[in-house]
Each structure stands twice: as C-alpha cells, then as structure tokens.
Design a protein around this motif. Structure first.
Motif, PDB file in Angstrom:
ATOM      1  N   SER A 242       0.828  -1.215   0.000  1.00 18.43           N
ATOM      2  CA  SER A 242       0.000   0.000   0.000  1.00 18.43           C
ATOM      3  C   SER A 242       0.855   1.254   0.000  1.00 18.43           C
ATOM      4  O   SER A 242       0.414   2.315  -0.451  1.00 18.43           O
ATOM      5  N   ARG A 243       2.078   1.158   0.490  1.00 14.76           N
ATOM      6  CA  ARG A 243       2.977   2.309   0.533  1.00 14.76           C
ATOM      7  C   ARG A 243       3.784   2.471  -0.747  1.00 14.76           C
ATOM      8  O   ARG A 243       4.368   3.529  -0.980  1.00 14.76           O
ATOM      9  N   SER A 244       3.821   1.434  -1.574  1.00 16.51           N
ATOM     10  CA  SER A 244       4.745   1.448  -2.707  1.00 16.51           C
ATOM     11  C   SER A 244       4.098   1.803  -4.030  1.00 16.51           C
ATOM     12  O   SER A 244       4.787   1.879  -5.043  1.00 16.51           O
ATOM     13  N   GLY A 245       2.790   2.001  -4.066  1.00 16.70           N
ATOM     14  CA  GLY A 245       2.146   2.323  -5.340  1.00 16.70           C
ATOM     15  C   GLY A 245       0.667   2.586  -5.171  1.00 16.70           C
ATOM     16  O   GLY A 245       0.123   2.531  -4.066  1.00 16.70           O
ATOM     17  N   THR A 246       0.003   2.886  -6.300  1.00 13.48           N
ATOM     18  CA  THR A 246      -1.427   3.174  -6.276  1.00 13.48           C
ATOM     19  C   THR A 246      -2.216   2.281  -7.223  1.00 13.48           C
ATOM     20  O   THR A 246      -3.445   2.324  -7.213  1.00 13.48           O
ATOM     21  N   ASP A 247      -1.544   1.474  -8.017  1.00 13.54           N
ATOM     22  CA  ASP A 247      -2.210   0.691  -9.058  1.00 13.54           C
ATOM     23  C   ASP A 247      -2.823  -0.577  -8.460  1.00 13.54           C
ATOM     24  O   ASP A 247      -2.104  -1.488  -8.049  1.00 13.54           O
ATOM     25  N   LEU A 459      -3.786  19.838  -8.404  1.00  8.54           N
ATOM     26  CA  LEU A 459      -4.609  18.889  -7.649  1.00  8.54           C
ATOM     27  C   LEU A 459      -4.175  17.480  -8.037  1.00  8.54           C
ATOM     28  O   LEU A 459      -4.369  17.067  -9.183  1.00  8.54           O
ATOM     29  N   LEU A 460      -3.591  16.755  -7.116  1.00  6.46           N
ATOM     30  CA  LEU A 460      -3.075  15.418  -7.398  1.00  6.46           C
ATOM     31  C   LEU A 460      -3.860  14.386  -6.597  1.00  6.46           C
ATOM     32  O   LEU A 460      -4.115  14.582  -5.407  1.00  6.46           O
ATOM     33  N   HIS A 461      -4.228  13.284  -7.248  1.00  3.64           N
ATOM     34  CA  HIS A 461      -5.006  12.228  -6.605  1.00  3.64           C
ATOM     35  C   HIS A 461      -4.209  10.921  -6.657  1.00  3.64           C
ATOM     36  O   HIS A 461      -3.328  10.741  -7.487  1.00  3.64           O
ATOM     37  N   ASN A 462      -4.549   9.993  -5.771  1.00  2.93           N
ATOM     38  CA  ASN A 462      -3.933   8.660  -5.762  1.00  2.93           C
ATOM     39  C   ASN A 462      -2.409   8.731  -5.731  1.00  2.93           C
ATOM     40  O   ASN A 462      -1.720   8.093  -6.531  1.00  2.93           O
ATOM     41  N   VAL A 463      -1.889   9.504  -4.817  1.00  2.00           N
ATOM     42  CA  VAL A 463      -0.446   9.680  -4.688  1.00  2.00           C
ATOM     43  C   VAL A 463       0.108   8.636  -3.718  1.00  2.00           C
ATOM     44  O   VAL A 463      -0.372   8.529  -2.583  1.00  2.00           O
ATOM     45  N   PRO A 464       1.109   7.861  -4.118  1.00  2.00           N
ATOM     46  CA  PRO A 464       1.668   6.842  -3.216  1.00  2.00           C
ATOM     47  C   PRO A 464       2.496   7.476  -2.110  1.00  2.00           C
ATOM     48  O   PRO A 464       2.951   8.625  -2.216  1.00  2.00           O
TER      49      PRO A 464
END
Length: 758
Positions: A242-247, A459-464
C-alpha cells in the motif's frame, strides 16, 4: 504514421545487429525520421527488445509525432511495466499531447518506482493544466541510453504466521484487531488515507512485536457472519504494498487481495480466546449486522469489545457530510454504546465529543474513553532536508481529501488574494494531495474557472506514500484547513518532516499542531493570508519556526503508540453490562425493527440490534427485516419489574414476501417451556398484524420466536442480491392485555393494516 501492434515477419537475409548499429548512428546524427525507420526494421526481427521500442518512440517524438511516440512507449510498457524511466517518457508524450492529468499520473508512477528520480519529481512539480511545454532536456534526451531501474525492494519485516490452514483447529488469540473496513477499502483503493494509515501502522507494529502480546488481525465476513484470521504475513505484505504504489491492477497487489477474498470465503471461523479483546481501529457502521454479531461473540467468548472513535464529525458538522453517512453514523453510535466495553479516542477533543454525545443518548451510562494521541509518523524532523529538484518552483503542500469539510475553497481564495497582491512569480505554487470527496464542487469549479489557480495550484489524486514523502521533504511549508477534526494526521506528518503547518485554531488541531504549528482564526481568509505571507516572504521567520519544531516538538514512533495501545487494551479487564443492562423499556413502546432515519443518535435506532438473536435474521432494511431459513429467529425483550402475573399482549407487524408463505411464531418467557407455535398462512406481499398472549413473571425476559421455514425468493433490489427469506418483521409492541389505548395507538400509527389476527 500507420502504427501496428506488431512488426511484420522477419527476414533471415537481414542482420539485426547491423540494423541496430545503423539506427543508433542515424539517431546520433539526429536524423530522426531515418533512425525511426531503421529501428522499425530492427523490431521486425526482434520485437521483444523493449529498450528499442523506447528509442523508436524517442525518434518519433523528436520528429514531431508525440502521438506515435506514445503508442511506441506503451508497447515497451507492455514488455517492461516496472521501468521508472519508461513511465517518465510516457508522461512526456502525454504532456506534449495536452493530457496533463494522465501525465501527472505517469510522473507519479515513475517516482513510485524510483523515489530518487529527480526528473520525475521536477516534472511533477512543474507541469500544470494547459502546460504543453517540452520536457526538460535533462529528462528527455532521446539519445541517452535506456537504463532498467527495478522497483525498490520492500523493507524487511518480521513475519508472524497467525492463521492455520482450512480445516485445521481454530486459532485462539488474546487481542484481535478487526481490519474489515481496511480490507474493504483496499478492494477499490491502494494508497491509504488518514484512518487507513493509522490502522496499518498500529496493527503492523502490534504484529511485529511492539509488546509481549498475542495479537492478530482478522476480518469479518458479513455473508457468513463470522470473523476469520488474517495471516500476519499477508497483512504485512498488504501494508508494504500500500505504501509502494497506487495501481490496484498491479499483479502483486491483485494477488494479495485475491488471497484475502479466498480467506473470507473459505477460512474456518475464528475462535476468540476466553476473556480476550476485539479491537476495531477503523469504522464498522457500514457493515450489516456487525454489532449483533459482536454481541453474540461477547456472549460466547466473554470478549471485551473496544472500538476506536476517530471523531464525531457527522454529528457535529453534518452539513459537511453526505446525508447517508450522517444517518449511518447516528445509528452506529446509538448501537455501539450498547456494546462497547471501552472506546479509544485519538485526542482529548474527540474524547470530550464522545462523552457529550453519550450523555445526550444515555446520561446514566459511563463508558471508559482511553486517549491514544496520534502524535507519531514514519519520518522524523529533518534539520537539513535535501534540496528540491533543480528548476522546480517552490511550493506549499496541502494534504487532505478534497471535500467540503476541508474547505479548500478558503485556501484557493487565499491564493488568489496572494497573487493579486504580490504577483504570480512571487507566490509559491500550491500542491493539493487528496482524493475527490463529498461536496467539493465549489472549490473544483473555482479552480477550473480561474486561469490564475490553474497555473498556481495542482490537484493530485492517488499519490503513493513514496511520492508523498518527497513532497513533504521538498515543500516550503504545509497548510491544512478544515471545519473540524478529530486529530489531523497531515499536521503530524508535516511536523515529522520539520515543516511548519498552518492550521485553523480549533478542535483537535490544537493537539495535533502543538507548539510547532502556526495558527489562524478559523475560516478567516485575512488571517490565513497573513500567516501565509509570513512564511512565504520572511525566510528568517520560517527558519525560526522550523527551529522551534526541532526544539519543542517531540513526536513518538509508531511502535511507541502500539505499546500504549496494547497497554490501554490490557487495562480493560471488566466487561460492561450487556445492552439490556444499559437500556430500560416500558410497556406500550413501539420497537422498530428497521433502519431508522435521523441525524442524531436515538435509543430507538439501536433496538433492532439489541432485540434480535439467532441465525435466522437477514440484514436490516428501511422497511423492516426478513427472517431466513438459516435457523431460528428470536426477539428478546426484558420486561419492566412489578408485572408478576400480569396478562400481556404481544403485537407484531409482519410483512409477507412476494410469494405466499407459512409462518410459525410463538411467545414465551425465557426459562419456561416455550409452548406451541401459532401457524399462519399469508398471501403474497400481504401486510398483517399478529397478536400473542403471555403472562408476565418476575425478572424474566419475553422471547418471540419464529420457526425457520422453507423460504421463498426475494428478487435482487436496492443493491441487495436475490435471497431466500421467510416472513418479514417491521415492529414489535408489548402492552397489558387491558391497555386498549396502547393497542389502538399502535394500530393507528401503523396506518390500519390490511388484516389483524387476534
């Protein structure tokens, strides 16, 4: 250019090495079109050589065809999806095509795969809506060699296997952390937000030995109504991923989540340790019948149930929450205080809010409220932070869901005021990190309609987390606005990175910010602007504020919080009375067995959870609740004292399913022979009332029992699947046999039913 998914068939007469050497030579002479043709010829022979697809794409981009370049980069991505530089190049192509949101996602992906990728960080901070500038030369040199950068390995963690294979003896554990809502969140999201981050950090530390305690993670399966053990190795793997990516489509992530779903379907029920603790660090108001199952587990194992109350925001500022959330929270709170043996809160402010709501609902009930301040983060203050990416503009960071309660509108208006007063070049950019949430339309519309804000605010979304760490490190300072908070984790994270947070002076933000935050009067744009100007334009003031953080702020580490958490849990040794010991009932009251509406907790909301027992109940719905063929369905109601020998009348509001059905129901006093069932036949969809007679005795509970029948099918509706059900129950009323007024009032309030059976 006509692009194909794969090159034509190779010819044995052509030497691939010679073709590649010629292509490289043409590229070095910057003869882009000829080089592209030569690379295409080579790829007809060696189509799996992914670095050459990248070189082919570079040539097409330099030849003025970024659309073709993007297609070629995507082909390379298909062959090598985890290369950071490749995602950087995809971002460049998208940027040239004007697809800025997609470009930001690719730059973020590159930084996730390689946190040290300065070019990705620079592009991420410099790109903005409408920006089609060419990528910086240092990051887009087409002749540069392609270097494969594997993703960074996850940090090692101690692994504690906690669940046994299916069919083995049940696992018995002393402290069980219910991670149900965290796992449900992970079904559709990967990057954690505030509450998920707290759960991940605390459970991770508890599992890896923060204290000498037999702790485990578990998940509740609403379909089976049981908890199953979640292996420690699997939880820790999810936490690291969960800390290493958003995909969420990443094979490693999808594989871990598939393991979770298989456990929920197939693992044996978890058997709790006698006198153990069930601790819910997240939320549970959305889980059907959760607290009814908690009550059953408490009765079976002597459990102590301890939920975490992160805030009472839906009850304090409901105008900034969805109507459905407010009603769900009110019902949950009303039922939770009947089942909890203690609660955890994240601040003194939240503890005071909890006690205020509890006094309004049950003024004579005292539930221990144990404060666990969230004054911890994974990074410590950095006196000498690494410099920002060369050429990147200075920026201020705002981390928080883009929603009404966070009031981004005030901050955006403050940025407009700053630009009008000082000029765009003098004002740092604002980078907002967060998912799009509830009632954010006003802020988003202002951002979309203002050329100034589009240029100055990203505005940035889904940032790891890996990228978030970089942004905290490189920002000038942070701002965190809100109408109300239970804690405010981004404030703590800002302090942990040695960066000054600018926050409103209210609620738990005073505790989160402590001596390190710079405060402004809540919702005051002039005062917010003044605080921002101090930090933006007075370097000495900002440096002194950062020095104060280093001198006066002492944050803990997550292992410290986990130890305090386990100490709090261990202190809860005595169970509080069961729900009936916390409620009082009067004859003549109408007890609704349905999801009641309302924006404030009421005892009536909790009755449906408190009265029902047995396996034969479906989930509550706004109209009532179905019985099911799964087993007996009982209603248990304590009678007031002083009724010895009094004849009572029990009246039930029943609802037949869409097909005719048979009903068997009886009423009796607990501990006495139950007697015979009364058997009824109903027409399809019929609504009726049924009355039963019983004589009260001292200190005994009334039991109404429905015999399980064969069941009929209720079609799927309202998001619920098709189900096999028996009779439906809408409400219950018990009164003296001779209380004609109570009987009449009940029937009139229920709008004169179609048929009453006496």
């Amino acid at each position: 250019m006509d692009m194909h998914a794969s090159p034509p068939a190779p010819s044995d007469a052509i030497n691939p090495a010679e073709l590649l050497a010629r292509a490289d030579s043409l590229r070095d002479r910057r003869d882009w079109a000829e080089a592209a043709q030569a690379y295409a010829g080579y790829l007809r022979l060696r189509g799996d050589d992914w670095p050459i697809w990248v070189q082919y794409g570079h040539c097409m981009k330099e030849a003025g065809d970024p659309r073709a370049a993007l297609l070629l980069y995507r082909e390379a991505e298909r062959l090598q999806p985890e290369d950071a530089d490749l995602h950087l190049q995809i971002g460049h192509a998208l940027k040239l095509l004007g697809r800025q949101e997609e470009a930001l996602e690719e730059y973020a992906r590159a930084l996730t795969l390689d946190p040290g990728n300065a070019a990705a960080r620079q592009e991420l901070l410099m790109v903005g809506p409408g920006d089609t500038r060419a990528p910086s030369p240092a990051s887009a040199e087409p002749g540069a060699p392609v270097i494969v950068a594997p993703p960074p390995p996850a940090p090692p963690a101690a692994v504690i296997p906690l669940a046994k294979a299916a069919g083995a003896a049940p696992t018995r554990l002393a402290v069980v952390f219910d991670a149900s809502d965290l796992l449900d969140y992970f079904r559709h999201n990967r990057a954690p937000t505030g509450i998920q981050r707290v759960q991940l950090s605390l459970i991770r530390e508890a599992l890896t030995g923060a204290a000498d305690c037999a702790a485990a993670a578990a998940a509740f399966d609403p379909m089976r109504g049981v908890w199953v053990a979640l292996p420690g190795e699997l939880f820790l793997r999810l936490a690291a991923l969960s800390r290493s990516g958003t995909d969420i489509g990443d094979p490693a992530w999808a594989g871990a989540m598939a393991e979770v779903q298989a456990l929920l379907r197939e693992a044996p029920p978890l058997a709790f340790a006698e006198g153990g603790h069930l601790v819910n660090l997240g939320t549970s108001w959305w889980i059907p019948d959760y607290l009814r199952r908690v009550r059953e587990a408490k009765a079976c194992f002597g459990l102590r149930y301890i939920p975490f109350v992160h805030d009472c925001i839906p009850l304090i500022v409901p105008e900034h929450c969805s109507a459905a959330l407010v009603e769900e929270f009110a019902r949950w709170f009303a039922s939770m205080v009947l089942h909890a043996d203690a609660v955890l809160t994240n601040s003194e402010c939240t503890r005071a809010d909890f006690r205020t709501q509890l006094r309004r609902l049950l003024p004579n009930l005292d539930i221990p409220a144990l404060v666990l301040p969230l004054d911890a983060a994974d990074a410590g203050p950095a006196p000498d932070p690494a410099p920002a990416a060369a050429g990147a503009p200075p920026f201020v960071l705002f981390v928080g869901t883009i929603e009404s309660r966070k009031n981004h509108l005030l901050v955006l208006n403050a940025w407009l005021s700053l630009v009008r007063r000082h000029g765009a070049e003098a004002v740092p950019d604002l980078v907002c990190i967060g998912k799009r949430g509830w009632l954010a339309e006003a802020a988003l519309a202002l951002h979309a309609n203002s050329a100034t804000l589009r240029a100055k605010v990203r505005l940035l979304h889904n940032v790891p987390d890996t990228m978030l760490e970089t942004l905290y490190r490189d920002c000038l300072f942070t701002v965190y606005n809100s109408f109300y908070e239970g804690w405010g984790l981004p404030v703590t994270e800002s302090l942990a990175h040695g960066k000054v947070p600018v926050v409103p002076d209210h609620s738990a933000l005073r505790e989160a910010g402590g001596a390190g935050a710079l405060y402004f009067a809540p919702q005051s744009e002039p005062e917010l602007v003044a605080r921002l100007e101090q930090l933006m334009f007075d370097a000495g003031f900002r440096q002194e504020a950062e020095a104060r953080i280093r001198r006066e702020v002492r944050l803990r580490r997550w292992p410290d919080l986990a130890r305090q958490l386990l100490d709090h849990i261990g202190a809860v040794r005595e169970a509080l009375p069961p729900p009936f010991g916390r409620l009082s009932f009067r004859l003549g009251e109408i007890h609704e067995l349905r999801l009641l509406p309302g924006t404030e907790p009421r005892q009536a909301m909790a009755v449906a959870d408190a009265l029902r027992e047995g396996p034969g109940w479906d989930r509550l719905e706004p109209w009532g609740v179905w019985t099911t063929p799964a087993g007996p369905a009982r209603l248990r109601l304590p009678l007031p004292p002083g009724l010895e020998g009094t004849p009572l009348r029990v009246t039930l509001e029943l609802q037949a399913p869409p097909q005719p059905c048979r009903v068997a129901v009886r009423a009796y006093l607990a501990g006495n022979p139950p007697g015979a069932f009364r058997r009824l036949e109903t027409a399809a969809g019929e609504r009726l009332f049924c009355t039963l007679a019983v004589e009260a005795r001292a200190d005994q509970e009334l039991v109404v029992e429905f015999e399980p029948g064969p069941g009929v099918t209720v079609p799927a509706a309202g998001g619920l699947p098709a189900r096999q059900v028996g009779i439906g129950v809408g409400s219950l009323m018990v009164c003296r046999e001779d209380d004609l007024w109570a009987r009449l009032e009940y029937l009139e309030r229920k709008a004169l039913p179609q048929r009453a059976l006496g």
